[in-house]
Design a protein around this motif. Structure first.
Motif, mmCIF file in Angstrom:
data_model
loop_
_atom_site.group_PDB
_atom_site.id
_atom_site.type_symbol
_atom_site.label_atom_id
_atom_site.label_comp_id
_atom_site.label_asym_id
_atom_site.label_seq_id
_atom_site.Cartn_x
_atom_site.Cartn_y
_atom_site.Cartn_z
ATOM 1 N N PRO A 48 0.825 -1.208 0.062
ATOM 2 C CA PRO A 48 -0.047 0.115 0.039
ATOM 3 C C PRO A 48 0.928 1.218 -0.007
ATOM 4 C CG PRO A 48 -0.993 -1.517 1.729
ATOM 5 C CD PRO A 48 0.415 -2.096 0.975
ATOM 6 N N ARG A 49 1.714 1.279 0.844
ATOM 7 C CA ARG A 49 2.814 2.491 0.885
ATOM 8 C C ARG A 49 3.386 2.757 -0.715
ATOM 9 N NH1 ARG A 49 6.644 2.089 5.539
ATOM 10 N NH2 ARG A 49 4.912 2.795 6.503
ATOM 11 N N MET A 50 3.939 1.741 -1.180
ATOM 12 C CA MET A 50 4.534 1.967 -2.393
ATOM 13 C C MET A 50 3.393 2.320 -3.650
ATOM 14 S SD MET A 50 6.277 -0.762 -5.101
ATOM 15 C CE MET A 50 4.486 -1.335 -5.619
ATOM 16 N N LEU A 51 2.222 1.793 -3.498
ATOM 17 C CA LEU A 51 1.060 2.297 -4.621
ATOM 18 C C LEU A 51 0.841 3.635 -4.252
ATOM 19 C CD1 LEU A 51 -0.798 1.555 -6.876
ATOM 20 C CD2 LEU A 51 -2.316 0.804 -5.016
ATOM 21 N N LYS A 52 0.608 4.355 -2.971
ATOM 22 C CA LYS A 52 0.438 5.465 -2.642
ATOM 23 C C LYS A 52 1.519 6.545 -2.890
ATOM 24 C CE LYS A 52 -0.690 8.766 1.184
ATOM 25 N NZ LYS A 52 0.356 9.845 0.790
ATOM 26 N N GLN A 53 2.819 5.971 -3.046
ATOM 27 C CA GLN A 53 3.918 6.938 -3.286
ATOM 28 C C GLN A 53 3.917 7.107 -4.874
ATOM 29 O OE1 GLN A 53 7.147 4.945 -1.584
ATOM 30 N NE2 GLN A 53 7.099 6.055 0.309
ATOM 31 N N LEU A 54 3.497 5.777 -5.410
ATOM 32 C CA LEU A 54 3.695 5.868 -7.086
ATOM 33 C C LEU A 54 2.612 6.874 -7.472
ATOM 34 C CD1 LEU A 54 4.645 4.732 -9.847
ATOM 35 C CD2 LEU A 54 3.243 2.881 -9.382
ATOM 36 N N LEU A 55 1.298 6.456 -6.925
ATOM 37 C CA LEU A 55 0.191 7.508 -7.356
ATOM 38 C C LEU A 55 0.369 8.991 -7.102
ATOM 39 C CD1 LEU A 55 -2.836 5.045 -6.498
ATOM 40 C CD2 LEU A 55 -1.909 5.723 -8.890
ATOM 41 N N LEU A 71 -12.077 12.275 -1.264
ATOM 42 C CA LEU A 71 -12.526 12.708 -2.553
ATOM 43 C C LEU A 71 -11.559 13.101 -3.684
ATOM 44 C CD1 LEU A 71 -14.835 12.648 -4.658
ATOM 45 C CD2 LEU A 71 -15.603 14.913 -3.564
ATOM 46 N N GLU A 72 -10.708 13.970 -3.077
ATOM 47 C CA GLU A 72 -9.744 14.476 -3.864
ATOM 48 C C GLU A 72 -8.783 13.466 -4.315
ATOM 49 O OE1 GLU A 72 -7.999 18.138 -1.791
ATOM 50 O OE2 GLU A 72 -9.960 18.911 -1.699
ATOM 51 N N TYR A 73 -8.082 12.621 -3.363
ATOM 52 C CA TYR A 73 -7.500 11.763 -3.544
ATOM 53 C C TYR A 73 -7.933 10.808 -4.586
ATOM 54 C CZ TYR A 73 -3.734 7.970 -3.195
ATOM 55 O OH TYR A 73 -2.668 7.192 -3.432
ATOM 56 N N TYR A 74 -9.206 10.267 -4.659
ATOM 57 C CA TYR A 74 -9.591 9.507 -5.460
ATOM 58 C C TYR A 74 -9.668 10.148 -7.059
ATOM 59 C CZ TYR A 74 -13.359 6.440 -7.667
ATOM 60 O OH TYR A 74 -13.976 5.633 -8.666
ATOM 61 N N GLN A 75 -10.352 11.315 -7.073
ATOM 62 C CA GLN A 75 -10.213 11.941 -8.451
ATOM 63 C C GLN A 75 -8.655 12.294 -9.024
ATOM 64 O OE1 GLN A 75 -12.033 15.824 -6.975
ATOM 65 N NE2 GLN A 75 -14.086 15.025 -7.444
ATOM 66 N N HIS A 76 -7.712 12.212 -8.018
ATOM 67 C CA HIS A 76 -6.270 12.413 -8.605
ATOM 68 C C HIS A 76 -6.066 10.932 -8.969
ATOM 69 C CE1 HIS A 76 -2.148 13.067 -8.804
ATOM 70 N NE2 HIS A 76 -1.909 12.324 -8.047
ATOM 71 N N VAL A 77 -6.403 9.779 -8.420
ATOM 72 C CA VAL A 77 -5.974 8.548 -8.775
ATOM 73 C C VAL A 77 -6.691 8.365 -10.014
ATOM 74 C CG1 VAL A 77 -6.408 6.108 -8.427
ATOM 75 C CG2 VAL A 77 -5.666 7.766 -6.422
ATOM 76 N N LEU A 78 -7.731 8.827 -10.387
ATOM 77 C CA LEU A 78 -8.506 8.477 -11.730
ATOM 78 C C LEU A 78 -7.823 9.411 -12.744
ATOM 79 C CD1 LEU A 78 -12.122 8.814 -10.640
ATOM 80 C CD2 LEU A 78 -10.983 6.949 -11.369
ATOM 81 N N GLN A 79 -7.400 10.492 -12.364
ATOM 82 C CA GLN A 79 -6.506 11.315 -13.504
ATOM 83 C C GLN A 79 -5.268 10.572 -13.776
ATOM 84 O OE1 GLN A 79 -5.990 15.141 -11.644
ATOM 85 N NE2 GLN A 79 -8.288 16.053 -12.114
ATOM 86 N N VAL A 80 -4.412 10.325 -12.866
ATOM 87 C CA VAL A 80 -3.394 9.268 -12.904
ATOM 88 C C VAL A 80 -3.606 8.132 -13.953
ATOM 89 C CG1 VAL A 80 -1.545 8.001 -12.010
ATOM 90 C CG2 VAL A 80 -2.331 10.325 -10.786
#
Length: 86
Positions: A48-55, A71-80
């Motif tokens: 999980p930590r590696m995935l969060k750092q990558l995203l 919500l902001e993080y989820y929107q950012h993940v979708l943009q990535v």
């Protein structure tokens, strides 16, 4: 996973595919297919930590360890993910 670049650990789509594989498969389920938790290892898993750092790479707010709005993080993940697919 065969179409991954030279560094699969830095490839968002590869890491998301590994995450989906783990969530949808029985390999990591406790008691699933006789799996022993000591067999899990890191070979096919996503930390999980590696995935969060990558995203969060390249984003000033999400690359830190500070608490963020979900919500902001989820929107950012979708943009990535959208950028990675193009």
């Amino acid at each position: 996973f065969g179409s991954a670049g030279s560094e699969p650990a830095d490839d968002v789509l590869v890491q998301m595919a590994k995450l989906a594989n783990g969530l949808l498969g029985a390999r990591y389920a406790v008691g699933g297919d006789g799996a022993d938790p000591s067999d899990f290892g890191d070979a096919g898993s996503v930390r999980p930590r590696m995935l969060k750092q990558l995203l969060g790479k390249g984003h000033p707010e999400f690359s830190s360890a500070r608490q963020q709005d979900a919500l902001e993080y989820y929107q950012h993940v979708l943009q990535v993910l959208q950028r990675a697919e193009c």
